[in-house]
Design an enzyme around this catalytic site. Structure first.
Site, PDB file in Angstrom:
ATOM      1  N   CYS A   2      -1.559-108.629  -8.900  1.00 14.46           N
ATOM      2  CA  CYS A   2      -1.802-108.789  -7.473  1.00 14.46           C
ATOM      3  C   CYS A   2      -1.358-107.539  -6.717  1.00 14.46           C
ATOM      4  CB  CYS A   2      -1.101-109.997  -6.895  1.00 14.46           C
ATOM      5  SG  CYS A   2      -1.427-111.535  -7.753  1.00 14.46           S
ATOM      6  N   ARG A  27      -4.265-102.805 -10.921  1.00 16.56           N
ATOM      7  CA  ARG A  27      -3.216-103.759 -11.263  1.00 16.56           C
ATOM      8  C   ARG A  27      -3.790-105.059 -11.820  1.00 16.56           C
ATOM      9  NH1 ARG A  27       1.796-102.652  -8.419  1.00 16.56           N
ATOM     10  NH2 ARG A  27       2.232-104.865  -8.293  1.00 16.56           N
ATOM     11  N   TRP A  74      -4.614-112.184  -8.485  1.00 14.81           N
ATOM     12  CA  TRP A  74      -4.803-112.517  -9.899  1.00 14.81           C
ATOM     13  C   TRP A  74      -4.404-113.974 -10.032  1.00 14.81           C
ATOM     14  CZ3 TRP A  74      -1.992-113.969 -14.308  1.00 14.81           C
ATOM     15  CH2 TRP A  74      -2.586-113.663 -15.538  1.00 14.81           C
ATOM     16  N   ASN A  98       2.681-112.036  -3.397  1.00 13.96           N
ATOM     17  CA  ASN A  98       2.735-111.814  -4.844  1.00 13.96           C
ATOM     18  C   ASN A  98       3.883-112.627  -5.402  1.00 13.96           C
ATOM     19  OD1 ASN A  98       0.709-109.947  -4.614  1.00 13.96           O
ATOM     20  ND2 ASN A  98       1.995-108.165  -5.011  1.00 13.96           N
ATOM     21  N   LYS A 485      -4.662-102.453 -28.679  1.00 10.70           N
ATOM     22  CA  LYS A 485      -5.618-101.693 -27.888  1.00 10.70           C
ATOM     23  C   LYS A 485      -7.035-102.209 -28.117  1.00 10.70           C
ATOM     24  CE  LYS A 485      -3.064 -99.170 -25.533  1.00 10.70           C
ATOM     25  NZ  LYS A 485      -2.211-100.358 -25.493  1.00 10.70           N
ATOM     26  N   GLU A 488      -7.432-105.573 -26.369  1.00  9.74           N
ATOM     27  CA  GLU A 488      -7.375-105.494 -24.914  1.00  9.74           C
ATOM     28  C   GLU A 488      -8.705-105.111 -24.287  1.00  9.74           C
ATOM     29  OE1 GLU A 488      -3.200-104.121 -23.114  1.00  9.74           O
ATOM     30  OE2 GLU A 488      -3.948-102.751 -24.641  1.00  9.74           O
TER      31      GLU A 488
END
Length: 608
Positions: A2, A27, A74, A98, A485, A488
């Protein structure tokens, strides 16, 4: 997770709010919104999706105002819907938030009994109604916020505006980062310095429990007790240029290629001073000389950096070292040894689980604490006795790259410094370690030059659904990082194992459809790794091997080899991190996924 922006000025602030939200997109978020005060009314625009969609709606409505707040959300409480998007409004009050309010159910029932109607599923709407309730009681927004936050349990950073006080922006923080940007005739709030850099470099980082009142010409800060306090004004060193893509397609690509410079910048202070305790802050010599062991706490990629460091600390400093996932450590009955140095690792310095794990360790009697962090004056370093700042610069891509390799350098420096304090090696060995650091940026650049060879591998990986990564010893955490990685940013299911564990279960997964990536440097375990590779080939598995130039590997049917520069010794894990980053990046390109903003993930994790 957020992002918060807010502004009060003698000019229209909508463009600043939207620009700030764009700079916070990295973010992680799934909706966004802004609210401004216009002609004794709050006007709000919210949209699910990218900030650009909300920006188009704001322009269509010709949104303007000199006082406003904005947010990228988020989702935690409630789904990804426009009613759940911030800002939230209660009669005269608009709020962005947040964090997580743990007692929101209790407060919701109380506020419903008072006649407040809820339009969302969020915990944030509780804050809006609670502040509205106390605003009606006190007639002052600042007083209302101060009373409301005393009743909130959990973590929060909030920005608040109210119709009846058009000359005031109020903010507060507890457990989540929030800063104030100081301008000329205007002031700002943000959850990240990148959101205010276009307007000012002068910032104040709020402390735990602070509540602040911003007007165009003044800022007042009050601590948790309500007393007026002064907080240090700092000049941000983050450059706007570091937040721009430049000639690169993605921030992740940019940050992968920035690693030689990021490493050189981080190493510079070590090369200038040597392995001295002063690298870690005031009184570090006295504190580090007392250390009998090391406890590392971290999450995600930082946890894998800590896992590499365990090998270094035990082999170089000859001190016992344990590495734990911060979110697990904080919820178990740990046995503390006050003589252990607690090391927290966080790129942002905001990671909530790591911050709470540090607090828990301190409550158990761990007085010796060191933060390894990339963000000056962030929360975790401020809570630690010692700090080593990496010099990676702003990292925007969600998947960490240059933050990871600079963390490794910081941890290596710690291991050698502790070993030197303990008299574990002589001056010749110390000079050798310094030379290893001096050569590292060049070795990393050579590894980056392998990119053309890695691209064809990515094309072979792109249709796959699963992959295995193998490593041994100090390179096992690099295999873990490579698998992370790939997961993700490509959404390919990937797992990593210590190669010796293959025969204890994972070998059952190996067939012609399961690519196996092997980290195979020319070290003492090379022959063992070769044996493990034979186990894979015997089951029809296809091998993709990252070897050193002098490893003696040759390609054959089902065995593909890319040779990194010659074995660079103790710092080999740093060099071998580069090709697995490039493999993930180019596989994501081949699959067409969102490289910098992978689904469901966020850069700065400030919730549990």
């Amino acid at each position: 997770m957020c992002g918060i922006v807010g502004a009060i000025a003698q000019r229209d602030v909508v463009a600043h709010l939207i620009d700030g939200l764009k700079r916070l997109e990295y973010r992680g978020y799934d909706s966004s919104g802004v609210a401004v005060l216009v002609n004794s009314a709050i006007q709000r625009v919210r949209r699910v999706g990218r900030v650009a969609e909300m920006e188009n709606a704001a322009q269509a409505e010709q949104l303007q105002g000199q006082l406003g707040i904005g947010h990228t959300r988020w989702a935690t409480h409630g789904g990804v819907t426009e009613p759940n998007a911030h800002p939230h409004i209660s009669k005269q009050v608009a709020v962005v938030h947040n964090g997580i309010i743990e007692n929101h159910d209790e407060q919701r029932q109380r506020l419903k009994a008072l006649g407040y109607v809820f339009e969302s599923q969020t915990d944030t709407e509780v804050i809006a109604h609670l502040i509205e309730h106390y605003l009606e009681e006190t007639g002052e927004l600042l007083a209302a916020v101060q009373k409301a936050v005393r009743e909130l349990h959990g973590a929060y950073a909030i920005g608040v505006i109210a119709i009846q006080q058009p000359d005031l922006l109020v903010c507060a923080r507890m457990g989540c980062p929030l800063l104030i940007g100081l301008g000329e005739g205007e002031n700002f709030i943000a959850s990240d310095v990148s959101a205010v850099l276009a307007a000012t470099r002068k910032v104040i980082f709020l402390e735990e429990g602070d509540v602040a009142a911003l007007r165009t010409d003044s800022v007042q800060i009050f601590d948790q007790s309500g007393a007026s306090v002064q907080r240090a004004v700092r000049l941000s060193e983050v450059s706007l240029a570091s937040l721009e893509l430049g000639p690169y397609r993605h921030f992740m690509q940019k940050e992968i290629h920035e690693q030689p410079k990021a490493l050189a910048d981080t190493i510079e202070q070590v090369l200038e001073q040597g392995f001295v305790p002063a690298l870690f802050g005031d009184h570090s010599g006295e504190l580090l000389s007392e250390v009998e062991g090391v406890q590392i706490l971290a999450c995600g990629t930082s946890f894998y950096a800590g896992s590499v460091a365990k090998y270094w600390i035990e082999s170089i400093a000859k001190l016992p070292c344990t590495v734990e996932i911060a979110s697990e450590y904080r919820y178990r009955e740990a046995v503390a040894n006050p003589k252990y140095l607690v090391v927290t690792i966080s790129q942002s310095g905001e990671t909530l689980d790591t911050m709470e794990a540090l607090k828990y360790a301190q409550s158990l009697g761990h007085d010796l604490s060191l933060s390894i962090c990339n963000v000056q004056e962030s929360a975790i370093p401020r809570a630690s006795k010692l700090v080593f700042y990496t010099r990676a610069g702003a990292e925007i891509g969600v998947a960490s790259t240059k933050a990871f390799t600079t963390q490794l350098v910081a941890l290596f420096t710690l291991a050698v410094t502790l070993g030197k304090l303990n008299g574990r090696f002589g001056s010749d060995q110390e000079a050798g370690y310094l030379d290893d650091l001096r050569q590292l940026p060049g070795s990393v650049q050579h590894a980056l030059n392998l990119e053309p060879q890695i691209k064809p591998w990515a094309d072979r990986f792109s249709p796959k659904q699963h992959a295995l990564f193998l490593g041994r010893g100090v390179h096992y955490p690099i295999a873990l990082e490579g698998a992370l990685k790939l997961k993700e940013i490509t959404y390919i299911h990937a797992e990593a194992y210590a190669a010796g564990e293959l025969k204890h279960g994972p070998l059952a997964l190996v067939d012609e459809n399961m690519p196996v990536v092997v980290i195979a440097p020319n070290d003492s375990l090379l022959e063992k790794v070769k044996s493990n590779m034979q186990e894979v080939r015997a089951r029809g598995g296809e091998l993709f091997v990252f070897a050193d130039l002098d490893s003696g590997f040759g390609e054959s049917e089902g065995v593909h080899v890319i040779r990194t520069p010659r074995h660079v010794g103790v710092l080999s894990p740093v060099v071998h991190a580069i090709p697995v980053q490039l493999l993930a990046y180019h596989t994501a390109l081949a699959r067409g996924t969102d490289v910098d903003k992978p689904r469901n993930l966020a850069k700065s994790v400030t919730v549990e």
